[in-house]
Design an enzyme around this catalytic site. Structure first.
Site, PDB file in Angstrom:
ATOM      1  N   HIS A   1       0.795  -1.232   0.000  1.00  0.00           N
ATOM      2  CA  HIS A   1       0.000   0.000   0.000  1.00  0.00           C
ATOM      3  C   HIS A   1       0.817   1.267   0.000  1.00  0.00           C
ATOM      4  O   HIS A   1       0.272   2.359   0.076  1.00  0.00           O
ATOM      5  CB  HIS A   1      -0.927   0.046   1.218  1.00  0.00           C
ATOM      6  CG  HIS A   1      -1.958  -1.008   1.216  1.00  0.00           C
ATOM      7  ND1 HIS A   1      -3.212  -0.843   0.676  1.00  0.00           N
ATOM      8  CD2 HIS A   1      -1.917  -2.273   1.669  1.00  0.00           C
ATOM      9  CE1 HIS A   1      -3.908  -1.953   0.809  1.00  0.00           C
ATOM     10  NE2 HIS A   1      -3.143  -2.846   1.409  1.00  0.00           N
TER      11      HIS A   1
ATOM     12  N   LYS B   1      -8.709  13.620   4.537  1.00  0.00           N
ATOM     13  CA  LYS B   1      -7.822  12.460   4.588  1.00  0.00           C
ATOM     14  C   LYS B   1      -6.819  12.669   5.714  1.00  0.00           C
ATOM     15  O   LYS B   1      -6.796  13.739   6.335  1.00  0.00           O
ATOM     16  CB  LYS B   1      -7.108  12.247   3.252  1.00  0.00           C
ATOM     17  CG  LYS B   1      -6.464  13.517   2.682  1.00  0.00           C
ATOM     18  CD  LYS B   1      -5.935  13.310   1.274  1.00  0.00           C
ATOM     19  CE  LYS B   1      -6.986  13.467   0.194  1.00  0.00           C
ATOM     20  NZ  LYS B   1      -7.281  12.279  -0.559  1.00  0.00           N
ATOM     21  N   ARG B   2      -5.982  11.644   5.972  1.00  0.00           N
ATOM     22  CA  ARG B   2      -4.932  11.812   6.977  1.00  0.00           C
ATOM     23  C   ARG B   2      -4.131  13.081   6.663  1.00  0.00           C
ATOM     24  O   ARG B   2      -3.941  13.412   5.499  1.00  0.00           O
ATOM     25  CB  ARG B   2      -3.952  10.631   6.919  1.00  0.00           C
ATOM     26  CG  ARG B   2      -4.433   9.363   7.548  1.00  0.00           C
ATOM     27  CD  ARG B   2      -3.359   8.272   7.462  1.00  0.00           C
ATOM     28  NE  ARG B   2      -3.171   7.775   6.118  1.00  0.00           N
ATOM     29  CZ  ARG B   2      -1.996   7.667   5.513  1.00  0.00           C
ATOM     30  NH1 ARG B   2      -0.880   8.017   6.128  1.00  0.00           N
ATOM     31  NH2 ARG B   2      -1.908   7.196   4.285  1.00  0.00           N
TER      32      ARG B   2
ATOM     33  N   LYS C   1       0.230  14.475   1.004  1.00  0.00           N
ATOM     34  CA  LYS C   1      -1.149  14.717   0.562  1.00  0.00           C
ATOM     35  C   LYS C   1      -1.412  16.205   0.336  1.00  0.00           C
ATOM     36  O   LYS C   1      -2.440  16.598  -0.184  1.00  0.00           O
ATOM     37  CB  LYS C   1      -2.132  14.127   1.585  1.00  0.00           C
ATOM     38  CG  LYS C   1      -2.052  12.585   1.671  1.00  0.00           C
ATOM     39  CD  LYS C   1      -2.993  12.036   2.711  1.00  0.00           C
ATOM     40  CE  LYS C   1      -2.889  10.534   2.909  1.00  0.00           C
ATOM     41  NZ  LYS C   1      -3.605   9.758   1.882  1.00  0.00           N
TER      42      LYS C   1
ATOM     43  N   THR D   1      -8.693   6.177  -1.990  1.00  0.00           N
ATOM     44  CA  THR D   1     -10.047   5.623  -2.129  1.00  0.00           C
ATOM     45  C   THR D   1     -11.061   6.723  -1.830  1.00  0.00           C
ATOM     46  O   THR D   1     -12.191   6.665  -2.291  1.00  0.00           O
ATOM     47  CB  THR D   1     -10.282   4.434  -1.172  1.00  0.00           C
ATOM     48  OG1 THR D   1      -9.782   4.783   0.112  1.00  0.00           O
ATOM     49  CG2 THR D   1      -9.586   3.189  -1.678  1.00  0.00           C
TER      50      THR D   1
ATOM     51  N   LYS E   1     -14.794   7.684  -3.489  1.00  0.00           N
ATOM     52  CA  LYS E   1     -16.037   7.949  -2.743  1.00  0.00           C
ATOM     53  C   LYS E   1     -16.639   9.290  -3.173  1.00  0.00           C
ATOM     54  O   LYS E   1     -17.841   9.419  -3.390  1.00  0.00           O
ATOM     55  CB  LYS E   1     -15.753   7.976  -1.232  1.00  0.00           C
ATOM     56  CG  LYS E   1     -15.390   6.613  -0.679  1.00  0.00           C
ATOM     57  CD  LYS E   1     -14.641   6.680   0.643  1.00  0.00           C
ATOM     58  CE  LYS E   1     -13.864   5.390   0.831  1.00  0.00           C
ATOM     59  NZ  LYS E   1     -12.811   5.460   1.870  1.00  0.00           N
TER      60      LYS E   1
HETATM   61  C1  26W Z   1       3.197   2.161  10.943  1.00  0.00           C
HETATM   62  C2  26W Z   1       3.186   1.524   9.625  1.00  0.00           C
HETATM   63  C3  26W Z   1       2.133   2.100   8.748  1.00  0.00           C
HETATM   64  C4  26W Z   1       2.498   2.882   7.679  1.00  0.00           C
HETATM   65  C5  26W Z   1       1.546   3.417   6.854  1.00  0.00           C
HETATM   66  C6  26W Z   1       0.813   1.851   8.987  1.00  0.00           C
HETATM   67  C7  26W Z   1      -0.149   2.392   8.159  1.00  0.00           C
HETATM   68  C8  26W Z   1       0.212   3.156   7.093  1.00  0.00           C
HETATM   69  C9  26W Z   1      -0.788   3.778   6.176  1.00  0.00           C
HETATM   70  C10 26W Z   1      -1.707   4.617   6.944  1.00  0.00           C
HETATM   71  C11 26W Z   1      -1.317   2.800   5.227  1.00  0.00           C
HETATM   72  C12 26W Z   1      -2.449   3.322   4.367  1.00  0.00           C
HETATM   73  O1  26W Z   1      -3.541   3.579   4.818  1.00  0.00           O
HETATM   74  N1  26W Z   1      -2.192   3.396   3.070  1.00  0.00           N
HETATM   75  C13 26W Z   1      -3.218   3.779   2.115  1.00  0.00           C
HETATM   76  O2  26W Z   1      -3.811   2.588   1.640  1.00  0.00           O
HETATM   77  C14 26W Z   1      -4.908   2.874   0.792  1.00  0.00           C
HETATM   78  C15 26W Z   1      -5.549   1.557   0.426  1.00  0.00           C
HETATM   79  O3  26W Z   1      -4.775   0.861  -0.490  1.00  0.00           O
HETATM   80  C16 26W Z   1      -4.455   3.647  -0.423  1.00  0.00           C
HETATM   81  O4  26W Z   1      -5.592   3.994  -1.174  1.00  0.00           O
HETATM   82  C17 26W Z   1      -3.708   4.898  -0.034  1.00  0.00           C
HETATM   83  O5  26W Z   1      -3.155   5.506  -1.174  1.00  0.00           O
HETATM   84  C18 26W Z   1      -2.607   4.550   0.969  1.00  0.00           C
HETATM   85  O6  26W Z   1      -2.003   5.739   1.473  1.00  0.00           O
END
Ligand code: 26W
Length: 813
Positions: free
Chosen positions: A348, A539-540, A545, A646, A650
């Protein structure tokens, strides 16, 4: 009929007559009604008969954001209207009752919500599946804003219990940490026992995942550290009360929070333990269910597939090896053959800082047997590589599962790739980047192993539930088969040319905007104009972003309006999102949004033309109100950084037009809705690479663009923070002298000019609506049903019992 049943449940599940029932009692009764309806289906679905019908998919994820279930289930089961009426007859508002249901925030972003959408679609398509995760006691923190600063509060979502969950006292597995290895085997056939480890128990809690009017009900199984032995009674009786409880606390800490702060070694170690805790329990559970089918272990990859959601659960690969070798006594080749045909891995993100690695030290201390297995996997893998590419030591070092530089660490992505049948990216461009850059060596070694499955979203959740009025309108034209056959939503496109339909579409959008205006009034105390353009960035909070790019644009608009009040601008900019607790720049960005908003919203010179609001505590619940109300969807990441996105789907599905870079799934959305219905701007991936290679110079943009310079100077001057004039200097420095890796200034001019098009286009409301309809219709292929079908075909070989040919990869595997 349903009404009578509901009244019966009020009495039986709350012990009160309906006239004395409060909202909480009604909630209990509604849940009981739904559970009754789905209970039989559920037990049939998990019954042995159903298991035998096809391959079972196990989706392992550290995050799940399922959203609330009540309204979703009532709509899926067609009970919504009758229940709403019964409640209304008793003077109770269903939406008030629904608000009492906890929203499990067991995740922080797209990855967690994707897991929930995929589970929803698997149920809808009748595919047997289990989601596996952790039953965190507190979800992601609740975000409170105090004078513009984010304050994290615990979110004890289980405070009043979770009315949907079923504790499974019968499903309990031991999970060990620490201990040592003893070799029991003969010299040529070593057999290891992992002994003396500190064992804790994992207890299962099940949540239902209902499909849309389908017979299939899947299960989300969450693990909680168990209660047995948690109090060291002997120690307690000997008077060591505090010590006796310390073990209990240590055990409970395993599921206390999602993403324990990773600033400290203790926090990082805890996360490592969480990962092993849930994958060990899950793999034991998967094997137990498989063994119950009576089929020989050789059939394991024919009957199951374990999809790992990013690398977080990739220890599962070593865990399955351990169980096959040490518990089922297979030899290495057999065990590895079965393992690597049973797993698949979804990546991801390619951002180096998010590619997980764990210090060998953690393994030595906590998982010695797994470390030994990882060494062995690596050794055999690298020997295979060396056979194929002799004399290429650099290649061997790049591919190794162990990063030897500095503190030695295990590269979890390499373990995941080596141990999987397929690896997938989540949009075409992301997959292509995986193949060409980060995992190019793997792609060369295993052609065809890295494949693409573009993400999707559940239309049931993101249209049917979030936007009922739009659904009613769509139904009136094309029926509702699209809810189970999403491709049929494309049939909406010709209606874009019908003026009556456009008027009705616009009226729905307007009512959704009013609903958002109410939320903003109650959450922020700000009144916004539903006739203005609703411009949404949700979003985050992360630099890639580029909330800051949006904010620079807001300041530019503000400055323009102050100079020329006659400009035809009428815009409400809405931000929402959480910053990671340790991410200082993201938190300062939030504060800047807040301070700019204070200034802009209070300035009579721009009154009625520009408003800026930040909606606190973003999550599935708030998204369901914001998304249907948006006119403009901001998807402005630096090209090459958003794996897919995503939220972009939406918003477009709900009739927002996108302003976006050519990044992630934006590229495919643009193709699907038509270039003329998508506002594209900014550097492409190639241009970003070129800019970086040439040495990105932010000052060139600063000096070359008077408007940009004015905006940055205004922020740096303390205009928005008069009581602390230097407060936002670090933001401006990051974008200029700090070298900003996300190239905000490089895209500013292109962004601002694209937004001028947006404004001009919005003036023609009817044509804007035509394009909005084409966005909704064009989104058909971004349904998570579609994504699941691709997973089933390309990766899982699911749906059919027999293993279709998966190309045998090279000997290196
Ligand atoms: C601590 C490790 C870690 C690193 C990154 C945990 C979690 C993350 C992100 C928050 C992962 C995440 O949410 N990625 C998103 O995944 C979505 C589903 O595939 C994509 O649409 C987004 O582009 C991507 O940022």
């Amino acid at each position: 009929m349903q009404g009578d049943l509901l009244l019966k449940y009020v009495r039986s599940s709350t012990g009160r007559p309906p006239k004395a029932a409060g909202p909480r009692q009604w909630l209990a009764a509604l849940v009981a009604l739904v559970r009754e309806r789905i209970g039989e289906q559920w037990s049939r679905s998990i019954g042995a008969e159903a298991e035998r019908r096809g391959k079972c998919v196990y989706y392992l994820s550290m995050e799940f954001l399922p959203g609330r279930l009540l309204i979703h289930a009532l709509r899926n089961l067609d009970l919504y209207e009758s229940c709403r009426e019964t409640l209304a007859e008793h003077g109770v508002d269903l939406s008030v009752v629904a608000e009492l249901e906890p929203d499990p925030a067991l995740g922080n972003g797209g990855l967690g919500r994707l897991a929930a959408c995929l589970l929803d679609s698997m149920a809808n398509l009748g595919l047997p599946a289990y989601g596996y995760g952790i039953r965190y006691d507190c979800g992601l923190f609740a975000q409170e804003m105090v004078d513009g600063w984010q304050v994290e509060r615990p979110d004890p979502w289980l405070r009043y219990g979770n009315p949907w969950e079923i504790p499974r006292g019968d499903l309990v597995y031991p999970v060990g940490f620490g201990g040592r290895l003893v070799d029991h085997g003969a010299a040529e056939r070593p057999r290891y026992d992992w002994t003396g480890s500190d064992e804790i128990l994992a207890v299962a809690y099940d949540l239902p995942v209902p499909g849309f009017q389908s017979q299939r009900l899947n299960t989300l199984r969450l693990w909680s550290p168990g209660a047995a032995h948690e109090l060291d009674l002997r120690s307690f009786n000997e008077g060591n009360h505090a010590g006796a409880f310390s073990r209990k606390n240590a055990i409970e800490s395993l599921s206390q929070v999602l993403y324990p702060g990773d600033a400290s070694p203790a926090g990082r170690e805890l996360r490592f333990k969480q990962e092993y805790f849930f994958v060990s329990a899950s793999v034991q559970d998967i094997l137990r269910r498989f063994r119950r089918s009576g089929r020989p272990l050789e059939c394991l990859p024919d009957d199951i597939v374990i999809q790992i959601n990013d690398t977080h659960p990739s220890l599962a690969i070593a865990e399955l090896m351990r169980l096959l070798l040490d518990r089922h006594h297979l030899d290495w080749e057999q065990a590895w053959h079965l393992t690597r045909r049973s797993f698949a891995y979804t990546n991801h993100t390619l951002m180096p800082e998010a590619l997980e690695t764990w210090p060998l030290q953690y393994f030595e201390k906590l998982l010695p047997r797994h470390l030994q297995l990882i060494y062995e996997i690596n050794d055999r893998f690298l020997r295979g590589v060396a056979r194929r590419c002799p004399n290429d030591g650099a290649l061997v070092r790049r591919l190794s599962l162990i990063d030897e530089e500095g503190e030695r660490r295990v590269r979890m992505a390499h373990l995941a790739i080596a141990g999987s049948r397929r690896v997938n990216g989540v949009s075409k461009i992301h997959t292509s980047l995986m193949q060409r850059t980060t995992f190019a060596d793997f792609a060369a070694l295993f052609p065809g192993k890295i494949v693409n499955v573009t993400n999707g979203i559940s239309f049931r959740r993101w249209l049917h539930e979030a936007n009922p009025e739009l659904v009613a309108l769509i139904r009136s034209r094309i029926g509702d088969r699209w809810l189970s056959q999403p491709d049929e939503l494309a049939a909406l496109a010709p209606h874009a040319d019908d003026p009556a339909f456009r008027t009705a579409f616009r009226a729905v959008k307007q009512r959704n905007k009013l609903r958002l205006a109410e939320l903003v009034a109650s959450d922020c105390g700000i009144s916004i104009d539903p006739n203005s353009l609703f411009d949404v960035h949700i979003k985050r909070i992360h630099e890639y972003k580029r909330q800051l790019l949006k904010l620079l644009h807001v300041v530019a608009l503000y400055d323009r309006l102050r100079r020329d009040a006659s400009l035809p601008i009428s815009r409400t900019v809405v931000f929402s999102g959480k910053a990671a607790p340790g991410y200082a720049m993201a938190k300062l960005t939030l504060k800047l949004i807040h301070d700019v908003a204070l200034r802009v919203n209070a300035d009579p010179a721009v009154a009625g033309r520009l408003k800026l609001v930040f909606i606190p505590d973003y999550g599935v619940r708030k998204a369901q109100v914001i998304v249907p109300a948006a006119d403009l969807s901001e998807q402005i990441s630096t090209a090459g950084h958003e794996a897919s996105g995503t939220g972009n789907m939406k918003l477009a599905l709900n009739g927002a037009l996108t302003v976006g870079t050519l990044d992630g799934a934006n590229i495919e959305i643009r193709e699907a809705v038509g270039e003329e219905n998508f506002f594209c701007f900014g550097a492409t991936i190639e241009e970003v690479a070129k800019l970086r290679a040439e040495g990105y110079d932010p000052w060139r943009h600063y000096h070359g663009n008077a408007e940009l310079r004015a905006v940055l100077d205004l922020i740096a001057s303390g205009h928005f923070s008069p009581s602390a004039p230097d407060l936002f200097k670090p933001v401006v420095e990051r974008l200029t002298s700090g070298g900003d890796p996300y190239l905000v200034l490089a895209d500013f001019a292109s962004y601002v000019s694209c937004q001028e098009h947006v404004e001009a286009n919005y003036l023609d409301a009817d044509d804007w609506t035509r394009r909005a309809v084409l966005n909704t219709a064009g989104l058909a292929k971004f349904s998570s049903d579609h994504a699941v079908r691709r997973y089933a075909e390309l990766i899982w070989n699911a749906g059919a019992r027999e293993e279709r040919a998966v190309p045998a990869f090279t000997a290196a595997e």
